[in-house]
Design a protein around this motif. Structure first.
Motif, PDB file in Angstrom:
ATOM      1  N   GLY A   1       0.825  -1.207   0.000  1.00  0.00           N
ATOM      2  CA  GLY A   1       0.000   0.000   0.000  1.00  0.00           C
ATOM      3  C   GLY A   1       0.859   1.257   0.000  1.00  0.00           C
ATOM      4  N   VAL A   2       0.203   2.404  -0.087  1.00  0.00           N
ATOM      5  CA  VAL A   2       0.923   3.675   0.017  1.00  0.00           C
ATOM      6  C   VAL A   2       0.361   4.456   1.197  1.00  0.00           C
ATOM      7  CG1 VAL A   2       1.485   3.828  -2.433  1.00  0.00           C
ATOM      8  CG2 VAL A   2      -0.620   4.877  -1.598  1.00  0.00           C
ATOM      9  N   GLU A   3       1.240   5.204   1.857  1.00  0.00           N
ATOM     10  CA  GLU A   3       0.884   5.850   3.110  1.00  0.00           C
ATOM     11  C   GLU A   3      -0.200   6.923   2.938  1.00  0.00           C
ATOM     12  OE1 GLU A   3       3.796   6.073   1.580  1.00  0.00           O
ATOM     13  OE2 GLU A   3       3.798   8.166   0.976  1.00  0.00           O
ATOM     14  N   GLY A   4      -1.048   7.024   3.963  1.00  0.00           N
ATOM     15  CA  GLY A   4      -2.052   8.091   4.000  1.00  0.00           C
ATOM     16  C   GLY A   4      -1.774   9.061   5.124  1.00  0.00           C
ATOM     17  N   ASN A   5      -0.792   8.729   5.970  1.00  0.00           N
ATOM     18  CA  ASN A   5      -0.385   9.608   7.070  1.00  0.00           C
ATOM     19  C   ASN A   5       1.119   9.510   7.251  1.00  0.00           C
ATOM     20  OD1 ASN A   5      -2.870  10.757   8.683  1.00  0.00           O
ATOM     21  ND2 ASN A   5      -3.414   8.663   8.105  1.00  0.00           N
ATOM     22  N   VAL A   6       1.724  10.633   7.564  1.00  0.00           N
ATOM     23  CA  VAL A   6       3.175  10.703   7.759  1.00  0.00           C
ATOM     24  C   VAL A   6       3.461  11.615   8.947  1.00  0.00           C
ATOM     25  CG1 VAL A   6       5.232  11.833   6.792  1.00  0.00           C
ATOM     26  CG2 VAL A   6       3.937  10.236   5.381  1.00  0.00           C
ATOM     27  N   VAL A   7       4.361  11.199   9.809  1.00  0.00           N
ATOM     28  CA  VAL A   7       4.872  12.113  10.843  1.00  0.00           C
ATOM     29  C   VAL A   7       6.398  12.057  10.835  1.00  0.00           C
ATOM     30  CG1 VAL A   7       2.885  12.167  12.398  1.00  0.00           C
ATOM     31  CG2 VAL A   7       4.513  10.333  12.607  1.00  0.00           C
ATOM     32  N   MET A   8       7.012  13.212  10.945  1.00  0.00           N
ATOM     33  CA  MET A   8       8.478  13.295  10.884  1.00  0.00           C
ATOM     34  C   MET A   8       9.001  14.262  11.933  1.00  0.00           C
ATOM     35  SD  MET A   8       9.116  14.105   6.872  1.00  0.00           S
ATOM     36  CE  MET A   8      10.875  13.868   6.861  1.00  0.00           C
ATOM     37  N   GLU A   9      10.208  13.975  12.380  1.00  0.00           N
ATOM     38  CA  GLU A   9      10.952  14.955  13.183  1.00  0.00           C
ATOM     39  C   GLU A   9      12.221  15.292  12.411  1.00  0.00           C
ATOM     40  OE1 GLU A   9      10.328  14.150  17.826  1.00  0.00           O
ATOM     41  OE2 GLU A   9      11.139  12.465  16.686  1.00  0.00           O
ATOM     42  N   LEU A  10      12.533  16.557  12.374  1.00  0.00           N
ATOM     43  CA  LEU A  10      13.681  17.030  11.599  1.00  0.00           C
ATOM     44  C   LEU A  10      14.553  17.934  12.460  1.00  0.00           C
ATOM     45  CD1 LEU A  10      11.667  18.279   8.468  1.00  0.00           C
ATOM     46  CD2 LEU A  10      12.890  16.115   8.623  1.00  0.00           C
ATOM     47  N   THR A  11      15.812  18.017  12.064  1.00  0.00           N
ATOM     48  CA  THR A  11      16.656  19.086  12.614  1.00  0.00           C
ATOM     49  C   THR A  11      17.255  19.839  11.441  1.00  0.00           C
ATOM     50  OG1 THR A  11      17.204  17.850  14.585  1.00  0.00           O
ATOM     51  CG2 THR A  11      18.670  19.644  14.025  1.00  0.00           C
ATOM     52  N   SER A  12      16.844  21.067  11.297  1.00  0.00           N
ATOM     53  CA  SER A  12      17.393  21.873  10.205  1.00  0.00           C
ATOM     54  C   SER A  12      18.618  22.614  10.744  1.00  0.00           C
ATOM     55  CB  SER A  12      16.339  22.870   9.722  1.00  0.00           C
ATOM     56  OG  SER A  12      16.300  23.968  10.589  1.00  0.00           O
ATOM     57  N   PRO A  13      19.419  23.230   9.872  1.00  0.00           N
ATOM     58  CA  PRO A  13      20.570  24.003  10.358  1.00  0.00           C
ATOM     59  C   PRO A  13      20.150  25.121  11.313  1.00  0.00           C
ATOM     60  CG  PRO A  13      20.728  23.662   7.989  1.00  0.00           C
ATOM     61  CD  PRO A  13      19.385  23.158   8.402  1.00  0.00           C
ATOM     62  N   VAL A  14      18.887  25.504  11.256  1.00  0.00           N
ATOM     63  CA  VAL A  14      18.427  26.628  12.070  1.00  0.00           C
ATOM     64  C   VAL A  14      17.750  26.168  13.358  1.00  0.00           C
ATOM     65  CG1 VAL A  14      16.784  28.548  12.087  1.00  0.00           C
ATOM     66  CG2 VAL A  14      18.207  28.151  10.082  1.00  0.00           C
ATOM     67  N   SER A  15      16.913  25.128  13.255  1.00  0.00           N
ATOM     68  CA  SER A  15      16.178  24.698  14.451  1.00  0.00           C
ATOM     69  C   SER A  15      15.568  23.319  14.240  1.00  0.00           C
ATOM     70  CB  SER A  15      15.053  25.694  14.771  1.00  0.00           C
ATOM     71  OG  SER A  15      13.908  25.381  14.007  1.00  0.00           O
ATOM     72  N   PRO A  16      15.155  22.679  15.336  1.00  0.00           N
ATOM     73  CA  PRO A  16      14.430  21.417  15.179  1.00  0.00           C
ATOM     74  C   PRO A  16      12.970  21.703  14.835  1.00  0.00           C
ATOM     75  CG  PRO A  16      14.663  21.934  17.505  1.00  0.00           C
ATOM     76  CD  PRO A  16      15.368  23.030  16.748  1.00  0.00           C
ATOM     77  N   GLY A  17      12.305  20.691  14.291  1.00  0.00           N
ATOM     78  CA  GLY A  17      10.900  20.886  13.956  1.00  0.00           C
ATOM     79  C   GLY A  17      10.226  19.580  13.617  1.00  0.00           C
TER      80      GLY A  17
END
Lengths: 349, 374
Positions: free
Chosen positions: A200-216
């Motif tokens: 199947g293909v996803e219908g929901n996604v959650v991610m945590e990121l850290t950019s050079p400026v801040s986490p998000g």
């Protein structure tokens, strides 16, 4: 997509003599046929190579399903066409490199369609971030979701392909990630989870990121309404961008949020410098500005809004995320359903 | 019952949950019938365990091949009121033409409006005069199906849920948004009966009907097991959503408090407005349409938390009637026939709903909420 979004801007550009639509290509000629009514001088083809062999075109717009983007872009470039390819440019970094190489070898413009760069409020928020008006950025959260209602004509986006290119993450993900990269730089993926079962293909996604400026964080959904907003919290203020509007941005510096007057404008002609500028309020107006920018890149040598190299970073983040994939926790299911879901998740295949 | 389970209208929130429940239970004989490609977005995550057919529920000819080979068809279509009777008719006729032995049709307790009589039972005739086009259409469909019960070879089971609440329920989202935005209200202090069923309990009812070995034909009310008032429901959600129930305004149930918005919504329900909408849509400039849409959507709350409570709320007419329900509909017929008890308690339904709200980010502090409810 061509019918729904590109028709009006292309008609306007034809009327202005900026370009002429010479060929319409669709595997099903009947699909292109409805568009042909509006571009009667264009020839309808069922095969891109044959259209390019006709030798009439200078610019190809690649608006096909994602899996075809790289192959068709390379083909168009090899036939000496400039290319505007819809997001994402390809399904892998390796494919992106092939497209970029072809563009470099042929000396053609390669632009990638990231329409939100032409939403005035989006550009305005970037100015706030870059100018330091929000102070040091502490965090951001990006949420975009609703019950999917795009009038698609094929199942391509809902069918799992081993190489990727379908599903929610390849649909909305590039919009979200490209914008976040534009705002904060290329992030590192800390975590990624989705809800697709095997095949199947996803219908929901959650991610945590850290950019050079801040986490998000990023949350996307095809099946649940989310607060469609990007919230950026800085030491000097907080900004909220409405993702589902092109011109709504609010700022809070001390007490309460106030909507910001948005007047960011883009070139709307081929003069250097532009004599006319437009602050788009509609999706089709933003597309018009994007097409003008591509024409300026070809004619005036300006850089496209999103180059192949920039668009590749977005695909790199997607690849990185998918390598970290795990199932989204769903504590609202029965216990035995949760077990079955975990066992059937595509990462277990 | 063994064989293909076909769900017409599988893309709605009940349909998606039913399909998900079947797939996670290792049923590989599930067929989803939807009208448009876009409807598949909510089902695509389940992969090839679900086979998909595109068909128009109002078009018998396109339905017949989609239903062929099914041992049971579940009608979960949920379009505009004008389409309810035509789709009910064409789905049953297609079932008969395709030799489908069983049809489960989902109606609604709204056919009894405010349930003013304590003697209403599963076989009481629905109200044919109702202000709400949806309720009238559902009632007409029930009346027609009852006429067919003894005529067609297909077993027809009509399930009549009330307010279907819980995870992914649009109605629940409306309540949640009203609490988050501090514009919620209760009619008659919320003493009306919350005639409702948690989504997973409804799915359990449907699956019971699907798998039952004997003839299932009949009309059945289905509901959660508890007696719950509207105040109970709002109170259960209020705490995790940061809403102070002592601030909740109560609206009189004697006379509907008309407002501009309520009048607009009423006018929108008129069939002529549908035609006018499409006529206007084709003629108004895009920028005008965009501005009108923004106006109708109203003010956007940018803050993370709304602090001021609405004291003079704008009342929705449907909510006003729903909250005035006087009696809980009996469910003894379904319980007796199928030996069924709803598997989830009201409290468990709330717990699951709050988990889902935390996932959506509607609950400000997910960790706190999860701790409170575990």
């Amino acid at each position: 997509m061509a019918q729904k979004l590109y028709r009006k801007p292309l008609q306007k550009l034809e009327q202005q003599g900026v370009l002429q639509v010479t060929a319409l290509v669709d595997r099903h000629a009947s699909h292109a046929g409805s568009l042909h009514t509006f571009f009667p001088h264009a020839v309808v083809y069922e095969d891109l190579r044959r259209a390019l062999e006709g030798g009439q075109s200078d610019l190809s717009l690649i608006l096909s399903p994602t899996q075809l983007h790289a192959e068709q872009s390379v083909l168009a470039l090899r036939y000496n066409n400039h290319v505007l390819c819809e997001k994402p440019m390809a399904v892998s970094v390796a494919q992106c490199d092939e497209v970029i190489s072809a563009a470099n070898e042929m000396g053609r413009v390669l632009a990638v369609g990231m329409i939100r760069r032409f939403f005035p409020a989006f550009a305005h928020l970037r100015e706030l971030v870059v100018s330091g008006e929000l102070g040091e950025i502490h965090s951001f959260s990006y949420r975009e979701g609703k019950v999917f209602d795009w009038d698609v004509k094929t199942l391509a986006g809902f069918t799992r392909h081993p190489e990727g290119g379908s599903g929610l993450f390849f649909d909305i993900g590039p919009h979200a990630l490209d914008y976040l990269i534009w705002l904060f730089g290329v992030p590192e993926v800390i975590s990624y989870a989705d809800d697709a079962l095997v095949g199947g293909v996803e219908g929901n996604v959650v991610m945590e990121l850290t950019s050079p400026v801040s986490p998000g964080s990023v949350q996307l959904s095809w099946d649940s309404p989310l607060r469609n907003e990007l919230r950026v919290i800085g030491s000097a203020g907080e900004a909220v961008l409405r993702i589902d509007e092109s011109d709504r941005l609010a700022l809070s510096k001390s007490a309460g949020f106030k909507e910001v007057a948005i007047d960011h404008a883009y070139p709307a002609d081929l003069h250097q410098p532009a004599r006319q500028r437009m602050s788009p309020r509609l999706y089709t107006e933003s597309l018009y500005c994007q097409l003008i920018q591509v024409a300026r890149a070809i004619q005036l040598g300006e850089p496209p809004a999103v180059s192949g190299e920039e668009a590749k970073e977005c695909v790199r983040v997607i690849e990185s995320a998918r390598r970290r994939a795990r199932p989204i926790d769903m504590p609202w299911l029965d216990c035995d359903e949760q077990e079955a879901y975990q066992a059937l998740h595509w990462t277990k295949a | 019952m063994i064989g293909t389970i076909t769900i017409v209208g599988a893309a709605g929130f009940v349909g998606r949950r039913l399909v998900e429940s079947l797939v996670l239970d290792d049923r590989t004989d599930v067929r989803a019938v939807v009208r448009a490609h876009r409807s598949l977005a909510g089902l695509a995550r389940l992969g090839p365990a679900v086979s998909v057919w595109l068909a128009d529920a109002e078009d018998r000819a396109s339905l017949v091949p989609a239903l062929q080979g099914s041992s049971v068809v579940v009608n979960l279509t949920n379009g505009p009121p004008a389409g309810i009777m035509p789709s009910t008719r064409s789905i049953l006729e297609a079932c008969v033409a395709a030799d489908v032995p069983r049809l489960i049709h989902i109606s609604s307790a709204v056919v009894y409006d405010e349930v003013l009589s304590p003697t209403l039972d599963d076989d009481s005739p629905p109200l044919t005069q109702h202000w709400m086009p949806y309720a009238k259409a559902k009632a007409s469909a029930e009346i027609w199906l009852r006429e067919q019960l003894a005529v067609v070879p297909c077993q027809i089971a009509v399930l009549r849920p009330g307010f279907v609440w819980g995870v992914r329920s649009p109605h629940t989202m409306s309540v949640i948004n009203s609490l988050l935005e501090k514009r919620a209200y209760l009619i008659r202090d919320g003493q009306g009966v919350f005639n409702s069923i948690y989504i997973d309990n409804l799915v359990a009812c449907i699956r019971t009907c699907i798998d039952h070995p004997d003839d299932v034909r009949g009309f059945y009310n289905v509901a959660d097991r508890e007696f719950v008032t509207w105040r109970d429901f709002y109170s259960a959600l209020a705490e995790p959503l940061g809403y102070d129930m002592s601030q909740m305004p109560s609206v009189s149930g004697d006379r509907f408090p008309w407002s501009v918005r309520a009048a607009l919504e009423y006018v929108q329900l008129l069939p002529v407005m549908n035609d006018l909408y499409y006529w206007l849509r084709g003629r108004l400039p895009d920028r005008v349409k965009s501005r009108m849409k923004k106006l109708l959507l109203g003010r956007y709350e940018y803050g993370r938390e709304v602090t001021s409570y609405v004291t003079q709320p704008t009342v929705d007419r449907e909510v006003w009637h729903l909250q005035k329900v006087v009696h809980k509909l009996p469910t003894t017929k379904f319980a007796g026939k199928f030996g069924f008890t709803p598997p989830l308690t009201f409290e468990e339904g709330i717990r699951r709903t709050v988990h889902w709200l935390a996932f959506l980010g509607s609950v400000p502090s997910p960790t706190t909420v999860l701790t409170q409810h575990e």
